[in-house]
Design an enzyme around this catalytic site. Structure first.
Site, PDB file in Angstrom:
ATOM      1  N   HIS A   1      -9.635  -8.839  -1.788  1.00  0.00           N
ATOM      2  CA  HIS A   1      -9.435  -7.527  -2.419  1.00  0.00           C
ATOM      3  C   HIS A   1     -10.729  -7.145  -3.115  1.00  0.00           C
ATOM      4  O   HIS A   1     -11.412  -8.011  -3.671  1.00  0.00           O
ATOM      5  CB  HIS A   1      -8.319  -7.598  -3.469  1.00  0.00           C
ATOM      6  CG  HIS A   1      -8.328  -6.407  -4.403  1.00  0.00           C
ATOM      7  ND1 HIS A   1      -7.678  -5.234  -4.079  1.00  0.00           N
ATOM      8  CD2 HIS A   1      -8.963  -6.187  -5.585  1.00  0.00           C
ATOM      9  CE1 HIS A   1      -7.916  -4.348  -5.049  1.00  0.00           C
ATOM     10  NE2 HIS A   1      -8.678  -4.898  -5.976  1.00  0.00           N
TER      11      HIS A   1
ATOM     12  N   TYR B   1      -0.542  -4.177  -7.813  1.00  0.00           N
ATOM     13  CA  TYR B   1      -0.518  -3.326  -6.615  1.00  0.00           C
ATOM     14  C   TYR B   1       0.434  -2.133  -6.799  1.00  0.00           C
ATOM     15  O   TYR B   1       0.896  -1.560  -5.806  1.00  0.00           O
ATOM     16  CB  TYR B   1      -0.135  -4.150  -5.387  1.00  0.00           C
ATOM     17  CG  TYR B   1      -1.320  -4.842  -4.718  1.00  0.00           C
ATOM     18  CD1 TYR B   1      -2.393  -4.107  -4.221  1.00  0.00           C
ATOM     19  CD2 TYR B   1      -1.348  -6.215  -4.567  1.00  0.00           C
ATOM     20  CE1 TYR B   1      -3.473  -4.725  -3.596  1.00  0.00           C
ATOM     21  CE2 TYR B   1      -2.426  -6.853  -3.937  1.00  0.00           C
ATOM     22  CZ  TYR B   1      -3.482  -6.089  -3.458  1.00  0.00           C
ATOM     23  OH  TYR B   1      -4.545  -6.696  -2.830  1.00  0.00           O
TER      24      TYR B   1
ATOM     25  N   LYS C   1      -7.926 -14.007  -1.532  1.00  0.00           N
ATOM     26  CA  LYS C   1      -6.462 -13.966  -1.379  1.00  0.00           C
ATOM     27  C   LYS C   1      -5.891 -15.286  -0.852  1.00  0.00           C
ATOM     28  O   LYS C   1      -6.645 -16.153  -0.373  1.00  0.00           O
ATOM     29  CB  LYS C   1      -6.103 -12.811  -0.440  1.00  0.00           C
ATOM     30  CG  LYS C   1      -6.385 -11.424  -1.026  1.00  0.00           C
ATOM     31  CD  LYS C   1      -5.896 -10.320  -0.068  1.00  0.00           C
ATOM     32  CE  LYS C   1      -6.112  -8.939  -0.640  1.00  0.00           C
ATOM     33  NZ  LYS C   1      -5.601  -7.879   0.276  1.00  0.00           N
TER      34      LYS C   1
ATOM     35  N   GLU D   1      -8.943  -3.182 -13.353  1.00  0.00           N
ATOM     36  CA  GLU D   1      -8.606  -4.459 -12.713  1.00  0.00           C
ATOM     37  C   GLU D   1      -9.300  -5.625 -13.423  1.00  0.00           C
ATOM     38  O   GLU D   1      -8.699  -6.692 -13.601  1.00  0.00           O
ATOM     39  CB  GLU D   1      -8.974  -4.408 -11.227  1.00  0.00           C
ATOM     40  CG  GLU D   1      -8.080  -3.434 -10.466  1.00  0.00           C
ATOM     41  CD  GLU D   1      -8.483  -3.207  -9.012  1.00  0.00           C
ATOM     42  OE1 GLU D   1      -7.767  -2.452  -8.332  1.00  0.00           O
ATOM     43  OE2 GLU D   1      -9.494  -3.777  -8.555  1.00  0.00           O
TER      44      GLU D   1
ATOM     45  N   ASN E   1      -5.669 -10.420   4.708  1.00  0.00           N
ATOM     46  CA  ASN E   1      -7.050 -10.007   4.998  1.00  0.00           C
ATOM     47  C   ASN E   1      -8.077 -10.557   4.004  1.00  0.00           C
ATOM     48  O   ASN E   1      -9.128  -9.962   3.788  1.00  0.00           O
ATOM     49  CB  ASN E   1      -7.126  -8.483   5.146  1.00  0.00           C
ATOM     50  CG  ASN E   1      -6.747  -7.753   3.876  1.00  0.00           C
ATOM     51  OD1 ASN E   1      -6.446  -8.385   2.868  1.00  0.00           O
ATOM     52  ND2 ASN E   1      -6.762  -6.437   3.918  1.00  0.00           N
TER      53      ASN E   1
END
Ligand code: DAT
Ligand code: MG
Length: 140
Positions: free
Chosen positions: A117, A51, A11, A128, A114
């Site tokens: 993913h 998302y 990320k 995905e 964080n």
């Protein structure tokens, strides 16, 4: 357990801090092979679609803005029980709850920023992967 493929994102908080290699090393150390990898920057529409399952959550806007704020690295990881293994290596969503040695424990800044993913089930992994990669880009 069979050989699986799972989808991963390094990320914006992590690419920004030059942690791409350190995070990829964690995957490889865990026996996950990186069979596809590319650095991209998402559009807002792409982030919202990716998302979409969280669209009703209070953090949705913030999550999408974060995901488009810097480039990301999208990858396909392959290995024995890859989906669960990757979730293990990632650690809990909130770094405060993540186990020692996990990516989120070592690198994540907050529950939102964080660092990674990872797909949560075979169906989402397949969806995905297909969202970001063509079959030709997966080299096992
Ligand atoms: P995970 O990424 O561990 O699968 P998730 O699917 O529940 O977690 O949530 C997707 C992402 O949304 C998560 O990585 C960070 C963000 N997020 C989740 N809960 C949040 C919260 N309470 N506040 C801010 N961001 C949150
Ligand atoms: Mg999730």
């Amino acid at each position: 357990m069979a050989i699986q493929r799972t989808f991963s994102i390094i990320k914006p908080d992590a690419t920004k801090r030059n942690l791409t290699g350190a995070i990829a090393a964690k995957f490889e150390e865990a026996g996950l092979r990186i069979v596809a990898s590319k650095r991209i920057q998402l559009s807002l529409a792409q982030a919202q679609t990716f998302y979409g399952v969280h669209s009703e959550r209070p953090f949705f806007g913030e999550l999408c803005e974060f995901m488009i704020s810097e480039p990301i690295v999208v990858q396909v990881l392959e290995g024995e029980d890859a989906i669960a293994k990757n979730r293990e290596v990632m650690g809990a969503t909130n770094p405060a709850d993540a186990a020692d040695g996990t990516i989120r424990k070592e690198f994540a800044l907050s529950i939102g920023e964080n660092s990674v993913h990872g797909s949560d089930a075979p169906e989402t992994a397949a969806e995905e992967i297909a969202f970001f990669f063509s079959g030709l880009e997966l080299v096992g």
